[in-house]
Design a protein around this motif. Structure first.
Motif, PDB file in Angstrom:
ATOM      1  N   ALA A  72      58.062 -66.043  36.195  1.00  0.00           N
ATOM      2  CA  ALA A  72      57.593 -64.915  35.086  1.00  0.00           C
ATOM      3  C   ALA A  72      56.033 -65.335  34.713  1.00  0.00           C
ATOM      4  N   ALA A  73      55.431 -64.149  34.456  1.00  0.00           N
ATOM      5  CA  ALA A  73      54.024 -64.312  34.232  1.00  0.00           C
ATOM      6  C   ALA A  73      53.867 -63.843  32.639  1.00  0.00           C
ATOM      7  N   ALA A  74      53.151 -64.379  32.020  1.00  0.00           N
ATOM      8  CA  ALA A  74      52.900 -64.077  30.443  1.00  0.00           C
ATOM      9  C   ALA A  74      52.158 -62.750  30.347  1.00  0.00           C
ATOM     10  N   LEU A  75      52.667 -61.882  29.585  1.00  0.00           N
ATOM     11  CA  LEU A  75      52.106 -60.506  29.416  1.00  0.00           C
ATOM     12  C   LEU A  75      50.774 -60.804  28.778  1.00  0.00           C
ATOM     13  N   PRO A  76      49.741 -59.964  29.153  1.00  0.00           N
ATOM     14  CA  PRO A  76      48.367 -60.069  28.559  1.00  0.00           C
ATOM     15  C   PRO A  76      48.345 -59.072  27.319  1.00  0.00           C
ATOM     16  N   ASP A  77      47.275 -59.003  26.478  1.00  0.00           N
ATOM     17  CA  ASP A  77      47.265 -57.897  25.428  1.00  0.00           C
ATOM     18  C   ASP A  77      47.724 -56.778  26.043  1.00  0.00           C
ATOM     19  N   ALA A  78      48.533 -55.907  25.332  1.00  0.00           N
ATOM     20  CA  ALA A  78      49.133 -54.612  25.856  1.00  0.00           C
ATOM     21  C   ALA A  78      48.024 -53.567  25.988  1.00  0.00           C
ATOM     22  N   ASP A  79      46.947 -53.913  25.381  1.00  0.00           N
ATOM     23  CA  ASP A  79      45.812 -52.719  25.739  1.00  0.00           C
ATOM     24  C   ASP A  79      45.423 -52.881  26.943  1.00  0.00           C
ATOM     25  N   ALA A  80      45.309 -54.066  27.484  1.00  0.00           N
ATOM     26  CA  ALA A  80      44.638 -54.260  29.057  1.00  0.00           C
ATOM     27  C   ALA A  80      45.596 -53.700  29.981  1.00  0.00           C
ATOM     28  N   VAL A  81      47.015 -53.308  29.867  1.00  0.00           N
ATOM     29  CA  VAL A  81      47.719 -52.861  30.765  1.00  0.00           C
ATOM     30  C   VAL A  81      48.078 -51.175  30.462  1.00  0.00           C
ATOM     31  N   ALA A  82      47.321 -50.730  29.546  1.00  0.00           N
ATOM     32  CA  ALA A  82      47.622 -49.441  28.892  1.00  0.00           C
ATOM     33  C   ALA A  82      47.633 -48.615  30.121  1.00  0.00           C
ATOM     34  N   GLY A  83      48.218 -47.553  30.116  1.00  0.00           N
ATOM     35  CA  GLY A  83      48.160 -46.534  31.229  1.00  0.00           C
ATOM     36  C   GLY A  83      49.559 -45.966  31.761  1.00  0.00           C
ATOM     37  N   THR A  93      46.653 -57.433  35.197  1.00  0.00           N
ATOM     38  CA  THR A  93      45.403 -57.312  35.194  1.00  0.00           C
ATOM     39  C   THR A  93      44.571 -57.273  36.595  1.00  0.00           C
ATOM     40  N   SER A  94      45.496 -57.690  37.475  1.00  0.00           N
ATOM     41  CA  SER A  94      44.646 -57.918  38.745  1.00  0.00           C
ATOM     42  C   SER A  94      44.756 -56.877  39.778  1.00  0.00           C
ATOM     43  N   GLY A  95      45.256 -55.583  39.503  1.00  0.00           N
ATOM     44  CA  GLY A  95      45.463 -54.656  40.182  1.00  0.00           C
ATOM     45  C   GLY A  95      46.468 -54.542  41.461  1.00  0.00           C
ATOM     46  N   GLU A  96      47.321 -55.903  41.417  1.00  0.00           N
ATOM     47  CA  GLU A  96      48.470 -55.999  42.403  1.00  0.00           C
ATOM     48  C   GLU A  96      49.695 -55.492  41.546  1.00  0.00           C
ATOM     49  N   PRO A  97      50.912 -55.237  42.255  1.00  0.00           N
ATOM     50  CA  PRO A  97      52.101 -54.494  41.675  1.00  0.00           C
ATOM     51  C   PRO A  97      52.546 -55.650  40.779  1.00  0.00           C
ATOM     52  N   VAL A  98      53.143 -55.137  39.677  1.00  0.00           N
ATOM     53  CA  VAL A  98      54.022 -55.993  38.849  1.00  0.00           C
ATOM     54  C   VAL A  98      55.450 -55.725  39.058  1.00  0.00           C
ATOM     55  N   GLN A  99      56.272 -56.930  39.196  1.00  0.00           N
ATOM     56  CA  GLN A  99      57.659 -56.765  39.545  1.00  0.00           C
ATOM     57  C   GLN A  99      58.506 -56.922  38.101  1.00  0.00           C
TER      58      GLN A  99
END
Length: 225
Positions: free
Chosen positions: A48-59, A181-187
């Motif tokens: 499991a990967a810690a979520l970054p700031d939500a603004d960084a994954v907005a959209g 934030t890497s551009g790869e899919p998130v599971q």
């Protein structure tokens, strides 16, 4: 009002098939074989990967290739516990992140394509239990924003689950993996416990095979932006 459809997730119209197999192999051997082909519960492919700031994954994120959903139920065959799982990769939908939270999410599953290791069971499941001609899809729709805590590895999703034309409130505890934030899919993986009667589906008791009244909907989603 419709009468409850008798769900044969584990038996149904496949009673003859199951009964014959159990008679030939014996209930214990049949149960062992059935359990050996049951799919594992969905799990993260990486820690499991810690979520970054939500603004960084907005959209808006869409459900992409490699996603699947299905069900898990328990049977008792002449005293032997049997786990049955059905799976489909025909899953679509999207997730929207805005204002520090998941603000919208819709997941749609093509029920007609859900399959197990027994085709006769699947025919009954589709045509008689789930009546896919009238109710071809199952859906989950978010009804409350789900805050994304920075550093969290999970999120709680509150929404409406619709199965067999019946909608019920549901809460999903989901786990997340991947660098958002890497551009790869998130599971995203999780499960939702259900009681069949809540969705106008009756689990049968056929004497030698009993299907439990409860089960779960399971999923693994690959989200792409």
């Amino acid at each position: 009002m419709r009468t409850g459809a008798k769900v044969g997730i584990g038996v149904g119209a496949a009673v003859v098939v199951v009964g014959a197999a159990a008679a030939i192999w014996g209930p214990g051997l049949y149960a062992d074989r059935a359990n050996s082909v049951a799919a594992d519960a969905p799990a993260l492919e990486q820690p499991a990967a810690a979520l970054p700031d939500a603004d960084a994954v907005a959209g808006t994120w869409t459900i992409g290739e490699g996603s699947f959903a299905g069900y898990r139920v328990e049977e008792v065959l002449q005293g032997n516990d049997v786990t049955v799982t059905g799976r489909t990769e025909d899953v679509s939908g999207s997730v929207t992140v805005a204002d520090g939270a998941i603000s919208a999410a819709t997941v749609e599953v093509d029920v007609a394509s859900v399959a197990t290791d027994e085709p006769p069971r699947d025919v009954y499941f589709r045509d008689q239990a789930m009546e896919v001609g009238d109710f071809p899809t199952a859906t989950f729709e978010l009804t409350e924003p789900a805050p994304l805590e920075e550093g969290a590895t999970a999120v709680e999703l509150t929404g409406t689950l619709t199965i067999h034309g019946v909608s019920q409130p549901a809460t999903v505890e989901a786990e997340i993996a991947g660098d958002a934030t890497s551009g790869e899919p998130v599971q995203v993986v999780g499960s939702v416990p259900i009681t069949f009667a809540d969705f106008d589906v009756e689990a049968p008791d056929l004497g030698f095979v009993t299907v439990e009244d409860d089960g779960s909907i399971e999923f693994s989603l690959q989200l792409e932006q």
